[in-house]
Design an enzyme around this catalytic site. Structure first.
Site, PDB file in Angstrom:
ATOM      1  N   GLY A  26       1.238  -1.341   0.290  1.00 54.17           N
ATOM      2  CA  GLY A  26       0.125  -0.106  -0.255  1.00 54.17           C
ATOM      3  C   GLY A  26       0.800   1.341  -0.008  1.00 54.17           C
ATOM      4  O   GLY A  26       2.258   0.595   0.148  1.00 54.17           O
ATOM      5  N   THR A  28       0.870   3.301   2.261  1.00 51.57           N
ATOM      6  CA  THR A  28       2.050   3.919   3.343  1.00 51.57           C
ATOM      7  C   THR A  28       2.976   2.771   3.633  1.00 51.57           C
ATOM      8  O   THR A  28       4.544   3.059   3.945  1.00 51.57           O
ATOM      9  CB  THR A  28       1.368   3.983   4.692  1.00 51.57           C
ATOM     10  OG1 THR A  28       0.427   3.993   4.656  1.00 51.57           O
ATOM     11  CG2 THR A  28       2.047   4.472   6.180  1.00 51.57           C
ATOM     12  N   ASP A  84      -7.228  -1.658   7.290  1.00 50.75           N
ATOM     13  CA  ASP A  84      -8.196  -1.286   7.522  1.00 50.75           C
ATOM     14  C   ASP A  84      -9.510  -0.339   8.205  1.00 50.75           C
ATOM     15  O   ASP A  84      -9.560   0.649   8.485  1.00 50.75           O
ATOM     16  CB  ASP A  84      -9.251  -1.962   6.496  1.00 50.75           C
ATOM     17  CG  ASP A  84      -8.047  -2.921   5.284  1.00 50.75           C
ATOM     18  OD1 ASP A  84      -7.846  -1.414   4.072  1.00 50.75           O
ATOM     19  OD2 ASP A  84      -8.805  -3.418   4.956  1.00 50.75           O
ATOM     20  N   LYS A  94      -7.992  -6.381   7.905  1.00 51.13           N
ATOM     21  CA  LYS A  94      -7.361  -6.273   6.808  1.00 51.13           C
ATOM     22  C   LYS A  94      -7.580  -6.842   5.528  1.00 51.13           C
ATOM     23  O   LYS A  94      -8.544  -7.732   6.200  1.00 51.13           O
ATOM     24  CB  LYS A  94      -5.726  -6.761   6.518  1.00 51.13           C
ATOM     25  CG  LYS A  94      -5.283  -6.004   8.215  1.00 51.13           C
ATOM     26  CD  LYS A  94      -3.777  -6.349   8.894  1.00 51.13           C
ATOM     27  CE  LYS A  94      -2.737  -6.575   6.788  1.00 51.13           C
ATOM     28  NZ  LYS A  94      -2.305  -5.730   6.093  1.00 51.13           N
ATOM     29  N   GLU A 103      -0.292 -12.067   4.754  1.00 49.07           N
ATOM     30  CA  GLU A 103      -0.205 -11.373   5.884  1.00 49.07           C
ATOM     31  C   GLU A 103      -0.181 -11.574   6.975  1.00 49.07           C
ATOM     32  O   GLU A 103       0.623 -10.991   7.831  1.00 49.07           O
ATOM     33  CB  GLU A 103      -1.766  -9.900   5.502  1.00 49.07           C
ATOM     34  CG  GLU A 103      -0.845  -9.265   3.796  1.00 49.07           C
ATOM     35  CD  GLU A 103      -2.240  -8.292   3.866  1.00 49.07           C
ATOM     36  OE1 GLU A 103      -3.095  -8.212   4.727  1.00 49.07           O
ATOM     37  OE2 GLU A 103      -2.012  -7.335   3.036  1.00 49.07           O
TER      38      GLU A 103
END
Length: 225
Positions: A26, A28, A84, A94, A103
């Site tokens: 993502g 970030t 999220d 997430k 993940e």
């Protein structure tokens, strides 16, 4: 420097020589990868990395960071990624992307999982703003849908953006997006979903977070478990 860059740079300061570092996915996470590459080039930081997705693997390769295959990994020191939603007890949601299995494997295998967010990701309960993504075996999706309904969830298969097919995860699963009644606690829901056959993985990350770094108004708040 924006707030996403600030939280990413703060997290990057926790990386030490010799570490194996998990890379999230993502915008970030990209800032985090870029800062690791800068420290490696300018400070001589010696690390190895493992990616949570093809996207982050390509980013790391382009910046010259050494990559390990997840197949060869037994443990890692640090995993840094976004979320999220983040509940007050540090339970996460997430999975708006399609790499839940990778993940959660990295979040479970690491000594320390650092989560990077902005203030909009803080919620009172998991599922407040988004449905719970559930990866299911393709042949089992209908049975899982029924089992999820038995514990108070309404789920539909995720479709592609242009509505011409079904989303398939990187693991080859279908994705059920499930909305639950607001009175179900995230940790309880985590346990109930774990007990349903046919679910490959789901988006609730319970008891895995070491710290949450939240960027807002030029500041970074650190909350440690």
């Amino acid at each position: 420097m924006n707030d996403k860059q600030r939280v990413a740079h703060t997290a990057a300061q926790h990386v030490k020589d010799g570490m194996i570092v998990g890379l999230g996915t993502g915008s970030t996470a990209n800032y985090f990868i870029e800062e690791l590459a800068r420290r490696s080039a300018e400070e001589g930081l010696k690390i190895k990395t493992v990616a949570s997705s093809t996207v982050s693997a390509i980013k790391a390769q382009q910046l010259g960071l050494p990559l390990l295959a997840i197949e060869h990994l037994g443990r890692l020191d640090l995993y840094v990624d976004g979320a999220d939603e983040v509940a007050p007890d540090m339970t996460l949601l997430k999975g708006r992307g399609y790499d839940l299995v990778r993940e959660k494997l990295l979040a479970k295998a690491c000594d320390s999982f650092l989560v990077l967010i902005d203030a909009s990701k803080r919620v009172k309960r998991i599922g407040q703003n988004f449905p719970i993504p559930i990866e299911v075996m393709p042949f089992a999706w209908k049975l899982v849908q029924r089992s999820v309904a038995d514990i108070g969830g309404h789920g539909t298969l995720r479709q592609t953006a242009n509505q011409d097919g079904l989303v398939v995860s990187s693991y080859g699963s279908l994705v059920l997006d499930v909305v639950f009644e607001p009175n179900i606690d995230g940790k309880i829901l985590n346990d109930r979903l774990n007990a349903i056959p046919g679910i490959v993985e789901h988006g609730i990350f319970s008891g895995l977070t070491r710290a949450v770094f939240c960027g807002h108004d030029g500041q970074v708040d650190e909350e440690w478990a």
